[in-house]
Design a protein around this motif. Structure first.
Motif, PDB file in Angstrom:
ATOM      1  N   ASP A 241      43.603  51.057  40.574  1.00 58.99           N
ATOM      2  CA  ASP A 241      42.480  51.717  41.021  1.00 58.99           C
ATOM      3  C   ASP A 241      41.616  51.141  41.828  1.00 58.99           C
ATOM      4  OD1 ASP A 241      40.518  53.818  40.726  1.00 58.99           O
ATOM      5  OD2 ASP A 241      39.951  53.149  38.585  1.00 58.99           O
ATOM      6  N   PRO A 242      42.346  50.778  43.231  1.00 59.25           N
ATOM      7  CA  PRO A 242      41.417  50.083  44.314  1.00 59.25           C
ATOM      8  C   PRO A 242      40.272  50.577  44.386  1.00 59.25           C
ATOM      9  CG  PRO A 242      43.142  51.283  45.025  1.00 59.25           C
ATOM     10  CD  PRO A 242      43.454  51.397  43.857  1.00 59.25           C
ATOM     11  N   GLY A 243      39.704  51.884  44.452  1.00 52.05           N
ATOM     12  CA  GLY A 243      38.550  52.378  44.635  1.00 52.05           C
ATOM     13  C   GLY A 243      37.462  52.125  43.290  1.00 52.05           C
ATOM     14  N   ASN A 244      37.852  51.623  42.167  1.00 53.02           N
ATOM     15  CA  ASN A 244      36.947  51.370  41.186  1.00 53.02           C
ATOM     16  C   ASN A 244      35.949  49.997  41.659  1.00 53.02           C
ATOM     17  OD1 ASN A 244      35.677  50.555  38.810  1.00 53.02           O
ATOM     18  ND2 ASN A 244      37.252  51.671  37.734  1.00 53.02           N
ATOM     19  N   THR A 245      34.748  50.213  42.182  1.00 54.57           N
ATOM     20  CA  THR A 245      33.989  49.295  42.609  1.00 54.57           C
ATOM     21  C   THR A 245      33.582  48.426  41.454  1.00 54.57           C
ATOM     22  OG1 THR A 245      33.091  50.723  44.236  1.00 54.57           O
ATOM     23  CG2 THR A 245      31.849  48.633  43.742  1.00 54.57           C
ATOM     24  N   TYR A 246      33.452  48.925  40.110  1.00 51.94           N
ATOM     25  CA  TYR A 246      33.079  48.238  39.086  1.00 51.94           C
ATOM     26  C   TYR A 246      34.189  47.027  38.714  1.00 51.94           C
ATOM     27  CZ  TYR A 246      32.145  47.330  33.949  1.00 51.94           C
ATOM     28  OH  TYR A 246      31.750  46.747  32.710  1.00 51.94           O
ATOM     29  N   SER A 247      35.305  47.513  38.762  1.00 50.52           N
ATOM     30  CA  SER A 247      36.634  46.674  38.353  1.00 50.52           C
ATOM     31  C   SER A 247      36.706  45.649  39.666  1.00 50.52           C
ATOM     32  CB  SER A 247      38.024  47.414  38.293  1.00 50.52           C
ATOM     33  OG  SER A 247      37.758  48.596  37.254  1.00 50.52           O
ATOM     34  N   ARG A 248      36.478  46.156  40.786  1.00 49.50           N
ATOM     35  CA  ARG A 248      36.539  44.927  41.728  1.00 49.50           C
ATOM     36  C   ARG A 248      35.330  43.953  41.972  1.00 49.50           C
ATOM     37  NH1 ARG A 248      36.875  48.406  45.617  1.00 49.50           N
ATOM     38  NH2 ARG A 248      34.595  48.073  46.345  1.00 49.50           N
ATOM     39  N   ASP A 249      34.223  44.395  41.377  1.00 46.87           N
ATOM     40  CA  ASP A 249      33.118  43.393  41.294  1.00 46.87           C
ATOM     41  C   ASP A 249      33.441  42.598  39.980  1.00 46.87           C
ATOM     42  OD1 ASP A 249      32.081  44.370  43.627  1.00 46.87           O
ATOM     43  OD2 ASP A 249      30.626  45.730  42.309  1.00 46.87           O
ATOM     44  N   ASN A 250      33.977  42.919  39.203  1.00 47.49           N
ATOM     45  CA  ASN A 250      34.216  42.247  37.882  1.00 47.49           C
ATOM     46  C   ASN A 250      35.145  40.933  38.106  1.00 47.49           C
ATOM     47  OD1 ASN A 250      32.242  43.187  36.366  1.00 47.49           O
ATOM     48  ND2 ASN A 250      33.576  44.453  35.079  1.00 47.49           N
ATOM     49  N   LEU A 251      36.185  41.398  38.998  1.00 44.23           N
ATOM     50  CA  LEU A 251      37.232  40.602  39.325  1.00 44.23           C
ATOM     51  C   LEU A 251      36.890  39.089  39.779  1.00 44.23           C
ATOM     52  CD1 LEU A 251      40.262  39.789  39.228  1.00 44.23           C
ATOM     53  CD2 LEU A 251      40.465  41.121  41.392  1.00 44.23           C
ATOM     54  N   ALA A 252      35.791  39.280  40.631  1.00 46.29           N
ATOM     55  CA  ALA A 252      35.344  37.878  41.078  1.00 46.29           C
ATOM     56  C   ALA A 252      34.563  37.221  39.987  1.00 46.29           C
ATOM     57  CB  ALA A 252      34.316  38.311  42.392  1.00 46.29           C
ATOM     58  N   HIS A 253      33.974  37.752  39.186  1.00 45.73           N
ATOM     59  CA  HIS A 253      33.390  37.202  38.073  1.00 45.73           C
ATOM     60  C   HIS A 253      34.299  36.381  37.148  1.00 45.73           C
ATOM     61  CE1 HIS A 253      29.366  39.333  38.557  1.00 45.73           C
ATOM     62  NE2 HIS A 253      29.352  38.323  39.082  1.00 45.73           N
ATOM     63  N   GLU A 254      35.348  37.420  36.846  1.00 41.21           N
ATOM     64  CA  GLU A 254      36.472  36.823  36.043  1.00 41.21           C
ATOM     65  C   GLU A 254      37.355  35.783  36.493  1.00 41.21           C
ATOM     66  OE1 GLU A 254      38.319  40.706  36.071  1.00 41.21           O
ATOM     67  OE2 GLU A 254      37.109  41.548  34.323  1.00 41.21           O
ATOM     68  N   TRP A 255      37.503  35.683  37.992  1.00 37.19           N
ATOM     69  CA  TRP A 255      38.204  34.377  38.471  1.00 37.19           C
ATOM     70  C   TRP A 255      37.285  33.266  38.452  1.00 37.19           C
ATOM     71  CZ3 TRP A 255      42.683  33.130  38.880  1.00 37.19           C
ATOM     72  CH2 TRP A 255      43.486  33.716  39.180  1.00 37.19           C
ATOM     73  N   GLN A 256      35.697  33.495  38.347  1.00 37.87           N
ATOM     74  CA  GLN A 256      34.949  32.409  38.194  1.00 37.87           C
ATOM     75  C   GLN A 256      34.811  31.875  36.612  1.00 37.87           C
ATOM     76  OE1 GLN A 256      30.906  33.703  38.927  1.00 37.87           O
ATOM     77  NE2 GLN A 256      30.172  31.783  39.530  1.00 37.87           N
ATOM     78  N   ILE A 257      34.976  32.703  35.939  1.00 33.98           N
ATOM     79  CA  ILE A 257      35.231  32.298  34.326  1.00 33.98           C
ATOM     80  C   ILE A 257      36.482  31.456  34.255  1.00 33.98           C
ATOM     81  CG2 ILE A 257      36.005  33.200  32.043  1.00 33.98           C
ATOM     82  CD1 ILE A 257      33.897  35.869  33.030  1.00 33.98           C
ATOM     83  N   PHE A 258      37.548  31.965  34.996  1.00 31.58           N
ATOM     84  CA  PHE A 258      38.785  31.038  34.769  1.00 31.58           C
ATOM     85  C   PHE A 258      38.606  29.764  35.298  1.00 31.58           C
ATOM     86  CE2 PHE A 258      42.886  29.680  36.228  1.00 31.58           C
ATOM     87  CZ  PHE A 258      43.531  29.618  34.972  1.00 31.58           C
TER      88      PHE A 258
END
Length: 961
Positions: A309-326
């Motif tokens: 779902d590349p158009g899902n801005t919510y998911s795309r923004d969250n991914l940066a935070h998720e990598w930061q968490i990792f």
């Protein structure tokens, strides 16, 4: 449902429903009309709905979500509401249904409406204070306690986020990452988590859990004091029956992108949970590996979701935070986090088995303990900054000599740096008799490491050594008591964790946890090498409060324990250097060697009172008069600014024959009866405006920024107010007028042009005396002017001065003309027990010498000008920064919420000062609204320190306060 099916469902994009269709659904099934605003979500479609009947949330999910799962959510909401947990309520459809099964454009969906909780989430909050982390941990505990007895058939389901399936999910989703270092790292960290968790799983209690109490699902609002207050918890989509500790692991994992790279900052959340809902030992040990596994699932799931779902801005923004968490989760040893968590719960590690001696030749020998701590007598005049100073000091002691384990070493401090310095020593360094023999204190395998280190790996611990000569070959199996070689200078460190080479020094916030992993080597050395524990700062503060009158306030609620200073820095007992941006007493800086030598020499000769005859009092008085305008020819020496201003009032009374004094509103002049009477700063005395005696006549504060009249063309307006006060006094004899020539309490605001010229003329025409209170703003601090009154082009009748005159030595002065001084003499003599003592006079002259020799007045002008320009750039960029006042090293940054109304940003200023302390800067607010940063550092402050300060202020302004 199988895991594969579940993962497939979880990878589906959000339902396809536009706002018009959503509005039609609401009208047809709920009778609701209003405006719709899409809300972010990974898989559900959410709209905020504003209607005349209130605000709601429309939630639409795929039709293959089991109805029983959604019914379990609704039942949990009702259950939690009865338990007092703030949660949304379900709004039933027109037919009474809490949940609708619909088909829209051929896609089966399920729809429901919940009440809306006002507020915002903290997901995008760059900085999260420990108080907020504590509150989120407490919320998680409250929800788990409330759900402990909750059951429902819909809880028994297979969920991608259930940590019981984490390893299967990771294995399934790992191919979404391209081959490379990132994929290898995720796989390796996940395997570490699996190995750590496996022995604990059977011991973990289970219950219903929310499983998503995160910064994204807790709703907050600011109260009147601008403090975040919890409003409620939302999004029960992950509700299920699993391990209890899973809930806290999810909460903690979400916090990892708020910790600025330091995972130990989540400990307040764990402490809050454990205090309310105590965890079992197995849960405590499982927590960190479960957090790490969660981090791996987050990044893999996020990568997959963005792919489908590349158009899902919510998911795309969250991914940066998720990598930061990792990255944060993967960047710290598992054992360190476990040690920190166990310490928090009060669980001590198992003791290490007994060992033999590493250096049997030291048996029964006295070993010198070399103190390298913050208060060490070996350190003076900044010598701790010299490279290799610790080793040099160790070698100056006769062998055998040892540094101290767990000591916070002064040499490891750093300046102008927002990070904690790594000051706590996890090792000891030894200066030994030449070629001292080393033997294995326990059996193990000998390994050669990097940078000259070698390691004896045993069953219970590893012994790291550096400086060994003639050591065994790498890989050799060593029995206890076998020789390991010789050493003259040796570093020794123990570690419980196999394969881990620990650092020599760690930050104070990590020190206790690291000391579990790297215990003291005292037992195998055979002598006490442990540093004495530092005084408990909280206990010390309690002692202060119990004995020292509490009206004598201290900075900060939990102030650092400061016992040393150097130049424009103050150093706490753990070796952190704080940039001192508020100490205008220490004009030369802290610990100046000239002050040390001057005071020591004079104390060794004589210190008495000014009624004795000695040279220093005449020499210093002459030096002071040389700094003042012609006509000033008499000096009184006192011990403080309060005493100076009090004496100035008495001089005005004596010289004029009157009692009535004019003073300026919002000003502060001291704490004696007389100086408190003329002080009207409500920040210093909340009762100031209602407790003035009838001989004090305050005039309107000539504050050109936020005063009654604004702008530089307001002189006539402010002078007119003086005329009104003089009219009120009537025919009575006026005693005088006291005013800071630069408006210090407001952060150094210059007075309107010509203000003092006109006011002085009116006061003198009435026979009064004009007093310039230079206690804060004088003595070169303004940079462009040595005295503040020079900026107004006037000469006062009396100058009062203190603060920086003695660089911390109690020293003040009143400088005036002969006829005024002799008017007081006619009423009796004046005497100040400590004023003008030989020590104070010699120090006062030394201050003037150093200011000239080190160019501190020039520094205040040049670096101060640069400082003001940098602050002005903040005003041009950030709305909260309203204005910069002052000059040189007397500056004020005023914070406002509205540029037009100038509403004071009082709470934001307090929060900014607290954040600056965390970043290594001391700063406090001033002004009647406490919304101004009062910037008055030592005059030796450098451009590097200015840059560090302004960069730190900007960092906080960017993050939000």
């Amino acid at each position: 449902m199988s895991l594969n099916t579940l993962i497939h469902r979880a990878s589906l994009p959000c339902p396809d429903l536009d706002p018009a269709q959503a509005a039609q659904l609401l009208q047809a099934h709920y009778g609701l009309q209003g405006t719709l605003q899409p809300l972010g979500s990974q898989q559900d479609l959410n709209f905020r709905v504003d209607t005349p009947h209130g605000r709601f949330v429309l939630k639409v999910c795929h039709g293959d979500y089991a109805q029983q799962e959604l019914e379990a959510q609704h039942a949990a909401l009702e259950h939690l509401h009865r338990q007092g947990v703030p949660v949304p309520a379900v709004r039933r459809a027109n037919g009474g249904e809490p949940l609708l099964a619909l088909t829209i454009d051929g896609q089966p969906v399920r729809a429901r409406v919940l009440t809306y909780i006002e507020g915002q989430t903290l997901t995008r909050l760059p900085y999260m204070a420990p108080r907020l982390m504590h509150a989120l941990g407490a919320l998680c505990a409250r929800v788990d306690l409330a759900l402990a007895d909750f059951t429902h058939p819909g809880l028994e389901r297979t969920l991608q986020w259930d940590p019981r399936h984490a390893q299967a999910v990771i294995a399934h989703l790992l191919p979404v990452l391209a081959d490379g270092p990132r994929k290898v790292r995720v796989q390796a960290i996940a395997e570490q988590a699996r190995v750590a968790l496996e022995p604990l799983l059977a011991q973990l209690p289970m219950q219903a859990v929310h499983l998503d109490i995160t910064d994204d699902n807790a709703v907050w609002q600011r109260d009147g004091a601008r403090e975040w207050q919890l409003q409620g918890v939302i999004d029960f989509g992950d509700l299920l029956h699993t391990w209890r500790i899973a809930d806290l692991s999810v909460t903690c994992a979400a916090l990892l992108h708020h910790v600025d790279g330091d995972p130990l900052r989540i400990l307040p959340a764990i402490a809050a949970y454990h205090a309310l809902n105590p965890l079992h030992e197995a849960e405590l040990r499982a927590l960190w590996p479960m957090i790490v596994a969660r981090a791996a699932v987050l990044v893999l799931s996020g990568e997959q979701q963005v792919g489908v779902d590349p158009g899902n801005t919510y998911s795309r923004d969250n991914l940066a935070h998720e990598w930061q968490i990792f990255e944060v989760a993967a960047g710290v040893p598992f054992a360190l986090m476990e040690a920190a968590i166990m310490q928090l719960a009060g669980l001590a590690p198992a003791p290490l088995p007994a060992t033999g001696m590493l250096l049997p030749g030291l048996r029964d020998q006295a070993v010198a303990r070399v103190d390298l701590g913050v208060l060490s007598e070996h350190f003076s005049t900044g010598n701790w900054q010299q490279p290799g100073i610790d080793q040099h000091l160790l070698r100056t002691h006769a062998a055998p000599a040892s540094t101290l384990y767990a000591q916070y070493r002064l040499s490891q401090t750093h300046i102008d740096n927002p990070l904690e310095p790594h000051t706590c020593a996890l090792h000891v360094e030894l200066h030994l008799p030449v070629d001292s023999a080393l033997v294995a204190p326990f059996a193990g395998t000998w390994r050669h490491g990097e940078q000259g280190w070698a390691c004896l790996e045993g069953d219970a611990s590893s012994l790291w050594l550096r400086g060994v000569v003639q050591s065994p070959a790498s890989g050799a199996v060593i029995a206890q008591g076998e020789p390991l070689g010789h050493a003259t200078e040796l570093e020794v460190q123990l570690c419980r964790v196999a394969g881990l080479q620990p650092p020599n020094f760690v930050a104070p916030s990590r020190a206790l946890a690291w000391q579990v992993l790297c215990p003291s080597p005292a037992a195998l050395l055979g002598f006490d090498c442990d540093a004495a524990p530092l005084p408990d700062p909280h206990a010390l503060l309690a002692r202060r409060d119990a004995s020292f009158a509490r009206s004598q306030k201290h900075y900060y609620q939990q102030p650092p324990h400061i016992e040393r200073g150097w130049r424009n820095y103050l150093i706490d007992m753990q070796g952190r250097s704080y940039l001192d941006m508020l100490n205008n007493v220490a004009v030369l800086g802290h610990g100046h060697p000239r002050m040390v030598s001057e005071s020591a020499r004079q104390w060794s000769l004589l210190n008495t009172n000014s009624r004795f005859h000695y040279a220093a009092i005449a020499e210093f008085s002459e030096r002071l008069l040389a700094l003042t305008p012609p006509g000033m020819d008499r000096v009184f020496l006192v011990n403080s600014g309060t005493e100076a201003n009090d004496l100035a009032i008495r001089l005005a009374w004596a010289a004029s024959g009157g009692r009535d004094m004019l003073s300026v509103l919002e000003a502060y002049h001291g704490w004696s009866v007389a100086t408190d009477a003329i002080s009207t700063s409500i920040a210093d005395n909340p009762q100031a405006l209602s407790t003035r005696p009838d001989w004090v006549h305050p005039v309107t504060a000539p504050n050109t920024y936020r005063g009654k009249y604004r702008g530089q063309d307001t002189t006539a307006d402010y002078v007119r107010d003086v005329d009104e006060r003089l009219a009120e006094i009537g025919e009575r004899q006026l005693a005088g007028f006291i005013c800071e020539p630069v408006y210090g309490n407001a952060g150094g605001i210059p007075l309107p042009a010509g203000y003092l010229q006109q006011v002085y003329a009116r006061v003198r025409a009435r026979g009064g005396v004009c007093i310039a209170d230079e206690v804060q703003v004088g003595y070169g601090r303004l940079g462009e002017y040595f005295w503040g009154f020079e900026q107004q082009g006037v000469v006062p009748d009396i100058i009062t001065m203190a603060k920086g005159m003695g660089n911390g030595q109690p020293l003040g002065a009143v400088i005036t003309r002969r006829e005024i001084a002799e008017a007081l003499e006619a009423e009796g003599y004046f005497f100040s027990s400590a004023g003008g003592s030989p020590v104070s006079c010699r120090i006062g002259m030394a201050v003037l010498d150093v200011m000239e020799e080190e160019g501190l007045w020039d520094n205040a002008r040049e670096v101060g000008g640069y400082f003001k320009a940098r602050l002005q750039a903040l005003v041009d960029k950030y709305p909260l920064a309203g204005a910069v006042h002052g000059s040189g090293f007397y500056l004020g940054l005023e914070l406002v919420r509205n540029a037009a109304s100038l509403e004071p940003a009082t709470e934001e200023t307090a929060a900014l000062c607290e954040r600056l302390r965390e970043l290594g800067i001391f700063m406090q607010p001033t002004g009647d609204y406490l919304n101004i940063l009062k910037i008055k550092p030592p005059m030796c402050t450098t451009r590097a320190s200015v840059d560090f300060f302004v960069d730190s202020v900007e960092r906080v302004l960017m993050q939000g306060v």
